[in-house]
Each structure stands twice: as C-alpha cells, then as structure tokens.
Design an enzyme around this catalytic site. Structure first.
Site, PDB file in Angstrom:
ATOM      1  CG  ASP A  72      -2.133  -0.786   1.128  1.00  0.00           C
ATOM      2  OD1 ASP A  72      -2.197  -1.607   0.125  1.00  0.00           O
ATOM      3  OD2 ASP A  72      -2.870  -0.670   1.917  1.00  0.00           O
ATOM      4  CG  HIS A 123      -4.122   2.954  -0.625  1.00  0.00           C
ATOM      5  ND1 HIS A 123      -5.341   2.264  -0.120  1.00  0.00           N
ATOM      6  CD2 HIS A 123      -3.235   3.453   0.306  1.00  0.00           C
ATOM      7  CE1 HIS A 123      -4.793   2.360   1.110  1.00  0.00           C
ATOM      8  NE2 HIS A 123      -3.781   2.905   1.601  1.00  0.00           N
ATOM      9  CG  HIS A 127      -3.765   7.257   3.139  1.00  0.00           C
ATOM     10  ND1 HIS A 127      -3.882   7.063   4.535  1.00  0.00           N
ATOM     11  CD2 HIS A 127      -3.262   5.771   2.758  1.00  0.00           C
ATOM     12  CE1 HIS A 127      -3.917   6.048   5.112  1.00  0.00           C
ATOM     13  NE2 HIS A 127      -3.605   5.141   3.656  1.00  0.00           N
ATOM     14  CG  HIS A 217       2.260   0.355   4.309  1.00  0.00           C
ATOM     15  ND1 HIS A 217       1.691  -0.622   5.338  1.00  0.00           N
ATOM     16  CD2 HIS A 217       1.201   1.017   4.118  1.00  0.00           C
ATOM     17  CE1 HIS A 217       0.379  -0.358   5.675  1.00  0.00           C
ATOM     18  NE2 HIS A 217       0.047   0.637   5.016  1.00  0.00           N
TER      19      HIS A 217
END
Length: 264
Positions: A72, A123, A127, A217
């Site tokens: 991510d 994604h 964010h 990540h």
C-alpha cells in the site's frame, strides 16, 4: 453483483461480519466475500463442478495453498528495489498505489510495476478516510488515481483498498460506479509502526494462512528488507504467491463488493 450467498457462506461469514468487520470497516457492518466464496460462486454460476474450467489460469487456488502479497501507499524510493526482489524470486504482487506525491512523482516506477506483470490498484489520491467524506469527495479521491494510473499504464485499476480498511455503503456505491472492487486483508505486520525488519518478517509469518492477503507498505524503511525472508520462508511452507485477481479466479472481482479472507 453476486447473487444471494449459500447457507454455507452465511454461516461461515456470520462471525466475521459481526466481530471483525464491525471493527475493521469502521462499525458500518458492510458484509464481505472471501476468496473461496468468490471461486465457488463463479463455478456454481458457470455450472462447473470444481474439476474443470481452470486450464487457462496460472494457478488454481483450490488445489494449491495460495497467498497474495500486497503493498500500500507507494510507489516510493524503495519500490524499485522491491521490484528487483520480486523479479528475482519470481513472485507477483498487487500494488495499491497512492496518487499525490506517489503515482505523480514516480510514473516510471508505476509503468514498471505494470510492465512486470504485477497488479496495479487504487489506494486513493491523498489517503483521506473515505467514510468521513461526502459522495463527491469519495469519487474525486478514487477517480483522480484511476485517471493518473490510466495515463501511465493505459489501463484503469479494477481494485481499490480504502485507507485503514474503512468503507460503508456510500463508498461501496461510488466504487461500483467506478468499476472498483474493494480489497481488504487478513495479515498485517503493522509496518507503519516499526522499522524492525525482523519483527515485520516474523509478524507476517506468524499470521500466514491459505487464501491470505498480506498487507505491507513499500514506503517504510523496515519493510522492503523483510520481503526476501518472508518470501523464502512461505515458499518453504508450501505457499504459492498470487495476485489478488488470481486468488479470486475463476471468480472476478465485482465492482463495489468488499473482499476479505478469513483466517484459519
């Protein structure tokens, strides 16, 4: 959309929907589909008995122990090294990319991710927590990244991961409109809270299970160095690495639907 679930699915997901999803999905009570359910539903709808219909697929996750490695919030400075590792070890992954300061900063890396056969996914742009936004804001967060990825790769993503796994009916509806299925996870190293590579590796290995989706990540310093050890050990344990679409096949990720594996 998927038709009504079988009695087996209702029973299997009851505890997940009540206990886990109410927390992970911000208390919204959104139901989820497991990879196994996606595969079984596709076979039932096609009239397949489970023994056929898989010849065109690289992997049949009903026959082998599959696991999906996902990353991510990239790409970042360490993503090229990660891609080198994945290429060396012949492992496909799914990348849920962040738009601002990532996709727009590293377009060559985004193209390389796609060119090397990994799944490019969404994604959001900045964010933001989608459940805190109105419908227009959710649409902007997702569509800007869709458009940016398409400009680079020639293809819009079909998968997205909501920040912090928080979704609701509004997010699901916008995702459906944009052709995006929602992909959650079942294994996390919480690598956003540590740079300890050995700890990241061990947390993943402790939670690993068949049909699992690993969340990491590639923007944190301790994560990419942990990946070789994770891959090597899970291969020793008999796992086969797949992308998220391969995990669901012969099912196809349905726009708007939430997918999350069950832990063993």
């Amino acid at each position: 959309m998927f038709r009504s679930r079988t009695g087996r699915r209702r029973g299997a997901l009851a505890a997940l929907a009540v206990a886990s999803l109410m927390l992970t999905l911000g208390g919204c009570g959104v139901d989820a589909v497991t990879p196994q359910d996606a595969r079984e539903d596709a076979r039932e709808e096609a009239g397949v008995d489970g023994k056929g219909g898989t010849a065109a697929r690289r992997v049949d996750c009903e026959k082998v122990k599959c696991i999906a490695l996902t990353f991510d919030a990239g790409p970042g400075k360490d993503t090229p090294r990660l891609l080198d590792i994945l290429k060396e070890k012949d492992v496909p992954a799914t990348f849920f990319l962040l738009g601002r300061k990532h996709v727009d900063r590293y377009p060559k890396v985004v193209k390389r991710i796609a060119d090397e056969g990994h799944e490019v996914a969404n994604h959001t742009w900045t964010h933001r927590i989608l459940t805190d936004l109105d419908e227009a804001q959710v649409r902007e967060e997702l569509s800007r990244t869709q458009d940016a990825v398409e400009r680079i790769t020639g293809r819009k993503p079909t998968l997205m991961r909501p920040p912090q796994g928080r979704t609701d009916d509004k997010v699901s509806e916008v995702s459906r409109e944009l052709g995006l299925a929602q992909i959650l996870w079942s294994i996390t190293a919480k690598d956003y809270a540590t740079t300890d590579t050995a700890l990241i590796r061990q947390r993943v290995l402790d939670q690993a299970h068949g049909d699992g989706i690993i969340l990491l990540h590639d923007i944190y310093d301790g994560t990419v160095p942990a990946v070789p050890g994770i891959i090597d050990e899970l291969k020793k344990r008999g796992f086969t690495f797949v992308t998220v679409p391969e995990l669901l096949a012969p099912g196809t990720a349905e726009p708007g639907t939430v997918y999350r594996p069950e832990k063993d």
